[in-house]
Write a protein that holds these residues in place. Structure first.
Motif, PDB file in Angstrom:
ATOM      1  N   ALA A  47       0.825  -1.213   0.000  1.00  0.00           N
ATOM      2  CA  ALA A  47       0.000   0.000   0.000  1.00  0.00           C
ATOM      3  C   ALA A  47       0.858   1.261   0.000  1.00  0.00           C
ATOM      4  O   ALA A  47       0.404   2.314  -0.450  1.00  0.00           O
ATOM      5  N   ALA A  48       2.071   1.158   0.521  1.00  0.00           N
ATOM      6  CA  ALA A  48       2.965   2.320   0.538  1.00  0.00           C
ATOM      7  C   ALA A  48       4.400   1.860   0.705  1.00  0.00           C
ATOM      8  O   ALA A  48       4.672   0.851   1.361  1.00  0.00           O
ATOM      9  N   VAL A  49       5.314   2.609   0.078  1.00  0.00           N
ATOM     10  CA  VAL A  49       6.751   2.362   0.208  1.00  0.00           C
ATOM     11  C   VAL A  49       7.406   3.733   0.241  1.00  0.00           C
ATOM     12  O   VAL A  49       7.137   4.564  -0.629  1.00  0.00           O
ATOM     13  N   GLY A  50       8.256   3.991   1.226  1.00  0.00           N
ATOM     14  CA  GLY A  50       8.936   5.281   1.234  1.00  0.00           C
ATOM     15  C   GLY A  50       9.713   5.487   2.508  1.00  0.00           C
ATOM     16  O   GLY A  50       9.756   4.593   3.365  1.00  0.00           O
ATOM     17  N   PRO A  51      10.357   6.655   2.641  1.00  0.00           N
ATOM     18  CA  PRO A  51      11.069   6.962   3.878  1.00  0.00           C
ATOM     19  C   PRO A  51      10.104   6.847   5.062  1.00  0.00           C
ATOM     20  O   PRO A  51       8.925   7.230   4.936  1.00  0.00           O
ATOM     21  N   SER A  52      10.577   6.314   6.173  1.00  0.00           N
ATOM     22  CA  SER A  52       9.686   6.016   7.303  1.00  0.00           C
ATOM     23  C   SER A  52       8.884   7.239   7.742  1.00  0.00           C
ATOM     24  O   SER A  52       7.708   7.118   8.086  1.00  0.00           O
ATOM     25  N   HIS A  53       9.505   8.443   7.699  1.00  0.00           N
ATOM     26  CA  HIS A  53       8.779   9.640   8.157  1.00  0.00           C
ATOM     27  C   HIS A  53       7.612  10.000   7.235  1.00  0.00           C
ATOM     28  O   HIS A  53       6.700  10.707   7.637  1.00  0.00           O
ATOM     29  N   SER A  54       7.616   9.452   6.005  1.00  0.00           N
ATOM     30  CA  SER A  54       6.578   9.854   5.057  1.00  0.00           C
ATOM     31  C   SER A  54       5.429   8.850   4.941  1.00  0.00           C
ATOM     32  O   SER A  54       4.460   9.093   4.238  1.00  0.00           O
ATOM     33  N   VAL A  55       5.561   7.685   5.602  1.00  0.00           N
ATOM     34  CA  VAL A  55       4.509   6.667   5.482  1.00  0.00           C
ATOM     35  C   VAL A  55       3.741   6.562   6.806  1.00  0.00           C
ATOM     36  O   VAL A  55       4.334   6.238   7.835  1.00  0.00           O
ATOM     37  N   ALA A  56       2.459   6.845   6.762  1.00  0.00           N
ATOM     38  CA  ALA A  56       1.633   6.725   7.968  1.00  0.00           C
ATOM     39  C   ALA A  56       1.142   5.292   8.094  1.00  0.00           C
ATOM     40  O   ALA A  56       0.500   4.772   7.175  1.00  0.00           O
ATOM     41  N   VAL A  57       1.463   4.654   9.210  1.00  0.00           N
ATOM     42  CA  VAL A  57       1.030   3.270   9.428  1.00  0.00           C
ATOM     43  C   VAL A  57      -0.262   3.290  10.261  1.00  0.00           C
ATOM     44  O   VAL A  57      -0.265   3.818  11.366  1.00  0.00           O
ATOM     45  N   PRO A  58      -1.348   2.723   9.726  1.00  0.00           N
ATOM     46  CA  PRO A  58      -2.609   2.697  10.490  1.00  0.00           C
ATOM     47  C   PRO A  58      -2.400   2.007  11.836  1.00  0.00           C
ATOM     48  O   PRO A  58      -1.633   1.050  11.940  1.00  0.00           O
ATOM     49  N   ARG A  59      -3.122   2.491  12.840  1.00  0.00           N
ATOM     50  CA  ARG A  59      -2.910   2.040  14.215  1.00  0.00           C
ATOM     51  C   ARG A  59      -3.076   0.525  14.389  1.00  0.00           C
ATOM     52  O   ARG A  59      -2.350  -0.103  15.139  1.00  0.00           O
ATOM     53  N   GLU A  60      -4.016  -0.073  13.639  1.00  0.00           N
ATOM     54  CA  GLU A  60      -4.315  -1.504  13.853  1.00  0.00           C
ATOM     55  C   GLU A  60      -3.309  -2.433  13.166  1.00  0.00           C
ATOM     56  O   GLU A  60      -3.365  -3.654  13.357  1.00  0.00           O
ATOM     57  N   VAL A  61      -2.398  -1.877  12.375  1.00  0.00           N
ATOM     58  CA  VAL A  61      -1.479  -2.733  11.615  1.00  0.00           C
ATOM     59  C   VAL A  61      -0.250  -3.093  12.454  1.00  0.00           C
ATOM     60  O   VAL A  61       0.374  -2.244  13.083  1.00  0.00           O
ATOM     61  N   GLU A  62       0.074  -4.389  12.444  1.00  0.00           N
ATOM     62  CA  GLU A  62       1.260  -4.881  13.166  1.00  0.00           C
ATOM     63  C   GLU A  62       2.532  -4.279  12.552  1.00  0.00           C
ATOM     64  O   GLU A  62       2.660  -4.184  11.334  1.00  0.00           O
ATOM     65  N   VAL A  63       3.480  -3.903  13.411  1.00  0.00           N
ATOM     66  CA  VAL A  63       4.708  -3.262  12.933  1.00  0.00           C
ATOM     67  C   VAL A  63       5.911  -4.145  13.254  1.00  0.00           C
ATOM     68  O   VAL A  63       6.047  -4.644  14.375  1.00  0.00           O
ATOM     69  N   ILE A  64       6.767  -4.345  12.253  1.00  0.00           N
ATOM     70  CA  ILE A  64       8.038  -5.038  12.489  1.00  0.00           C
ATOM     71  C   ILE A  64       9.151  -4.006  12.334  1.00  0.00           C
ATOM     72  O   ILE A  64       9.248  -3.348  11.292  1.00  0.00           O
ATOM     73  N   ASP A  65       9.974  -3.866  13.360  1.00  0.00           N
ATOM     74  CA  ASP A  65      11.114  -2.944  13.289  1.00  0.00           C
ATOM     75  C   ASP A  65      12.311  -3.707  12.709  1.00  0.00           C
ATOM     76  O   ASP A  65      12.833  -4.623  13.340  1.00  0.00           O
ATOM     77  N   ALA A  66      12.739  -3.315  11.505  1.00  0.00           N
ATOM     78  CA  ALA A  66      13.842  -4.029  10.845  1.00  0.00           C
ATOM     79  C   ALA A  66      15.194  -3.638  11.429  1.00  0.00           C
ATOM     80  O   ALA A  66      16.211  -4.260  11.098  1.00  0.00           O
ATOM     81  N   GLN A  67      15.235  -2.620  12.255  1.00  0.00           N
ATOM     82  CA  GLN A  67      16.481  -2.183  12.913  1.00  0.00           C
ATOM     83  C   GLN A  67      17.635  -1.996  11.928  1.00  0.00           C
ATOM     84  O   GLN A  67      18.754  -2.435  12.171  1.00  0.00           O
ATOM     85  N   GLY A  68      17.312  -1.354  10.813  1.00  0.00           N
ATOM     86  CA  GLY A  68      18.355  -1.029   9.836  1.00  0.00           C
ATOM     87  C   GLY A  68      18.715  -2.149   8.890  1.00  0.00           C
ATOM     88  O   GLY A  68      19.575  -2.002   8.014  1.00  0.00           O
ATOM     89  N   ARG A  69      18.059  -3.296   9.040  1.00  0.00           N
ATOM     90  CA  ARG A  69      18.395  -4.421   8.157  1.00  0.00           C
ATOM     91  C   ARG A  69      17.965  -4.165   6.715  1.00  0.00           C
ATOM     92  O   ARG A  69      17.025  -3.416   6.446  1.00  0.00           O
ATOM     93  N   LEU A  70      18.661  -4.859   5.824  1.00  0.00           N
ATOM     94  CA  LEU A  70      18.302  -4.843   4.398  1.00  0.00           C
ATOM     95  C   LEU A  70      16.934  -5.504   4.199  1.00  0.00           C
ATOM     96  O   LEU A  70      16.676  -6.586   4.737  1.00  0.00           O
ATOM     97  N   VAL A  71      16.085  -4.853   3.415  1.00  0.00           N
ATOM     98  CA  VAL A  71      14.769  -5.405   3.068  1.00  0.00           C
ATOM     99  C   VAL A  71      14.604  -5.330   1.551  1.00  0.00           C
ATOM    100  O   VAL A  71      14.822  -4.275   0.946  1.00  0.00           O
ATOM    101  N   THR A  72      14.273  -6.467   0.953  1.00  0.00           N
ATOM    102  CA  THR A  72      14.121  -6.531  -0.508  1.00  0.00           C
ATOM    103  C   THR A  72      12.795  -7.215  -0.860  1.00  0.00           C
ATOM    104  O   THR A  72      12.146  -7.791   0.014  1.00  0.00           O
ATOM    105  N   PRO A  73      12.448  -7.192  -2.142  1.00  0.00           N
ATOM    106  CA  PRO A  73      11.304  -8.024  -2.553  1.00  0.00           C
ATOM    107  C   PRO A  73      11.621  -9.492  -2.280  1.00  0.00           C
ATOM    108  O   PRO A  73      12.792  -9.882  -2.256  1.00  0.00           O
TER     109      PRO A  73
END
Ligand code: IZC
Ligand code: ZN
Length: 412
Positions: A47-73
């Motif tokens: 639904a959204a991809v971008g710098p963390s400050h620019s993406v609003a995460v809906p309150r009910e959605v579970e959040v995983i903190d990648a702690q700076g790790r690489l994330v790819t498709p």
């Protein structure tokens, strides 16, 4: 397959940018790289991809903190012989004593020995072995896999292999793309009348598989001593008329014009290409045929590697796959293939990511839905125990996966 919603925040997001077709030339290196990014997946779709400050995460959605790790498709493995029974460890001493793949094949070993084992195995045995391998792939970050038939070599047995692959697709959290490879080898009972087998494939197998809707692609093992260019052309033309999209095992061992044939027929991909000619590569570039390279097979057969740099310079889109099969690449580890591509194909880390995600997705006809972190695509994502791509392709022999997300669900 289940769908979920989640957000991965604080990620080093690296993804190819999809412009609607497989990437070739310098574009294979162009990636979007967001240092502290968020991917938001809602109901299985990005639904959204971008710098963390620019993406609003809906309150009910579970959040995983990648702690700076690489994330790819999620990775896509676009060439495997996933469904088969048995194994071929007995061939290795023969190889070490000097026998080639084709010598073992001609002596009735190789593919024929896997055909005997596959025909004998029950559906449950076939399914169990394929499920175990598919879950290994998933553990290594693969979220979509292509699966070929080709160890049945009769109408009934080829259909059974494809049906098992469809059952598998219902049981594992991976997408499975089905390929009919009835023309994988001349079966023993047709040894003295190969032409009759070609006719069986064209007149009986292809129409049945088409009618049952069991495969999107038709592939042929086009190789000296297996199916020649003329037989391959006839089979693939008939397949095309029935609505199959085309793939070829081309110029793996001998340069017989497989790459040229793939271009002539407008195949989606030509695979292997270790011996492909310059003219063949040029024709592939012109026709937009994707080269699916299988360096694990070069490694395991101790043979030459495909000329990946030449292909990229010529403008051929390159994808990478395991070729997972019991003979020439008994490994489902696509990360190791990425290591080989770095060291022995001379591909750059960015090209390797494109080749195992977006280009691999296009090679299985799923480029519009998979292969990049793009809004509207399926939420298939890997979180890696690495901070950058270079580390991933440098450190080999261990599994770098931290988490795998399939359609927004945490599956590893
Ligand atoms: O079972 O040997 N190359 N087909 C063409 C294979 C390898 C699979 C096998
Ligand atoms: Zn293969």
């Amino acid at each position: 397959m289940n769908k979920g919603s989640l957000a991965i925040v604080n990620a080093r997001l690296i993804t190819p940018v999809d412009n609607g077709e497989a990437k070739s030339g310098a574009a294979m290196k162009e990636l979007q790289d967001i240092a502290r990014g968020t991917v938001l997946i809602i109901d299985g779709t990005i639904a959204a991809v971008g710098p963390s400050h620019s993406v609003a995460v809906p309150r009910e959605v579970e959040v995983i903190d990648a702690q700076g790790r690489l994330v790819t498709p999620g990775l896509v493995d676009p060439h495997t012989h996933l469904v088969h029974a048995g194994s071929r460890e007995h061939e290795v001493p023969l190889k070490l004593a000097g026998a080639s793949y084709m010598e073992i094949h001609r002596a009735g070993g190789g593919i024929a020995s896997t055909v005997r084992a596959t025909r004998k195995a029950s559906d449950q045995e076939l399914l169990g072995q394929a499920r175990e391998a598919a879950l290994q792939m998933l553990a290594y970050g693969v979220t979509t896999v292509e699966s070929k038939s080709g160890y049945g070599l009769s109408t009934e047995q080829e259909i059974r292999m494809l049906e098992v692959a469809h059952q598998l697709a219902d049981q594992v959290p991976l997408d499975v793309v089905h390929t009919f490879l009835g023309a994988h080898s001349i079966p023993e009972e047709y040894r003295d009348r190969p032409e009759a087998y070609v006719q069986l494939v064209i007149e009986e197998m292809l129409p049945r598989v088409a009618e049952l809707g069991l495969a999107r692609f038709c592939d042929v093992f086009c190789e000296q001593g297996v199916f020649d260019v003329e037989q391959s052309r006839r089979i693939l033309k008939s397949a095309s008329e029935l609505g199959f999209r085309l793939k070829l095992h081309a110029d793996e061992i001998e340069s017989i014009g497989g790459a040229e044939l793939a271009a002539e027929l407008g195949a989606v991909s030509a695979d292997h290409l270790m011996a492909a000619s310059d003219a063949g590569l040029k024709a592939m570039a012109q026709a937009g045929v994707i080269a699916v390279l299988l360096p694990g097979t070069s490694f395991y057969l101790r043979k030459q590697y495909a000329r990946a740099r030449r292909m990229i310079v010529e403008g051929v889109p390159v994808a990478l796959a395991t070729d997972f099969n019991p003979g020439s690449c008994p490994s489902e580890n696509l990360q190791f293939i990425m290591n080989l591509a770095y060291l022995y194909l001379g591909m750059y880390p960015a090209e390797i990511l494109t080749a195992t995600t977006l280009n691999a997705a296009y090679a299985v006809g799923c480029g519009r839905q998979l292969g990049s972190l793009t809004v509207g695509k399926q939420g298939d994502v890997v979180i890696w125990n690495a901070e950058n791509l270079e580390y991933l392709v440098y450190r080999f022999g261990r599994n770098h996966v931290c988490r795998v997300v399939k359609r927004g669900k945490l599956v590893v």
